[in-house]
Scaffold this motif. Structure first.
Motif: not given
Length: 239
Positions: A1-25
């Motif tokens: 899979m190629g590098q993701r870019v935004n609407e300006y053609g800038q490379p951006i990281g992979e999406p984290m649509l389902n990310w939930q903050p971690a829990k406290a120890p």
């Protein structure tokens, strides 16, 4: 899979649509085959820990730590009292299941739930704990808590760049060296360049299987000698 870019053609990281903050120890103990980790408690652990540390022939185990060595039990009590009261770093005693005695401490620290980043640090293993199955299992138990139960994405290990034993331990446990932060810390009246290591969640399943294989009693002969190294167990899982 190629590098993701935004609407300006800038490379951006992979999406984290389902990310939930971690829990406290939490304060829940972690128990394995050979040791148990439990929150540091001055009354329960002071005597065991001071006796274990005092059994060392010299003070070299304290060289790369910001505290110690301690000449008296009372001096160590003051330190342990501060450790027990600290929420971050969150300190745990390592209990030898064969004897019921505390033989070292370590902590989870720099706890960043929002980004899912946490560090193991302030590792103070006595000679009774160093280079034992318990020592490896103690790190493994923390990793299980961090990745499997609390949902962190990144587990860090940092040490003085001159601390060769700590660097070797990080590599043995499967951490990846990421670089050196120059003049990062001052302690005990001297400079510290800090070596950074990490494990990320995508690497954990293979490492977990390697740890489990190494820690299995079948991996040790009747004299307690390992049949396969931890690195070999991890490499076998990768293959």
């Amino acid at each position: 899979m190629g590098q993701r870019v935004n609407e300006y053609g800038q490379p951006i990281g992979e999406p984290m649509l389902n990310w939930q903050p971690a829990k406290a120890p939490g304060d829940q103990p972690m128990t394995g085959r050979y040791c148990r980790l439990e929150r540091v408690n001055v009354e329960r652990h002071l005597d065991d820990l001071y006796d274990a540390y005092s059994a060392a022939p010299d003070a070299r185990d304290w060289t790369y730590l910001s505290v110690g060595p301690f000449d008296t039990r009372e001096a160590y009590r003051d330190c342990l009292t501060a450790l027990a009261a600290s929420p971050d770093p969150l300190h745990y005693a390592v209990i030898d299941l064969a004897t019921g005695k505390a033989v070292g401490t370590l902590s989870l620290m720099r706890i960043d739930k929002s980004n899912g980043v946490i560090e193991v640090g302030f590792v103070v293993f006595s000679r009774r704990l160093q280079k034992t199955r318990m020592a490896t299992e103690a790190i493994f138990l923390l990793m299980q808590r961090v990745f499997d139960e609390l949902g962190y994405r990144r587990f860090e290990w940092k040490c003085d760049a001159l601390n060769a034993p700590s660097r070797a331990a990080a590599a043995r446990f499967g951490f990846t060296f990421e670089g050196t932060f120059r003049q990062a810390v001052t302690y005990k009246g001297r400079n510290r360049d800090t070596a950074w290591f990490s494990i990320i969640d995508s690497e954990w399943p293979l490492l977990r299987a390697g740890f489990a294989e190494w820690l299995d009693e079948a991996n040790f002969d009747s004299q307690g000698k390992q049949r396969r190294t931890l690195q070999a167990c991890m490499a076998g899982r990768r293959e």
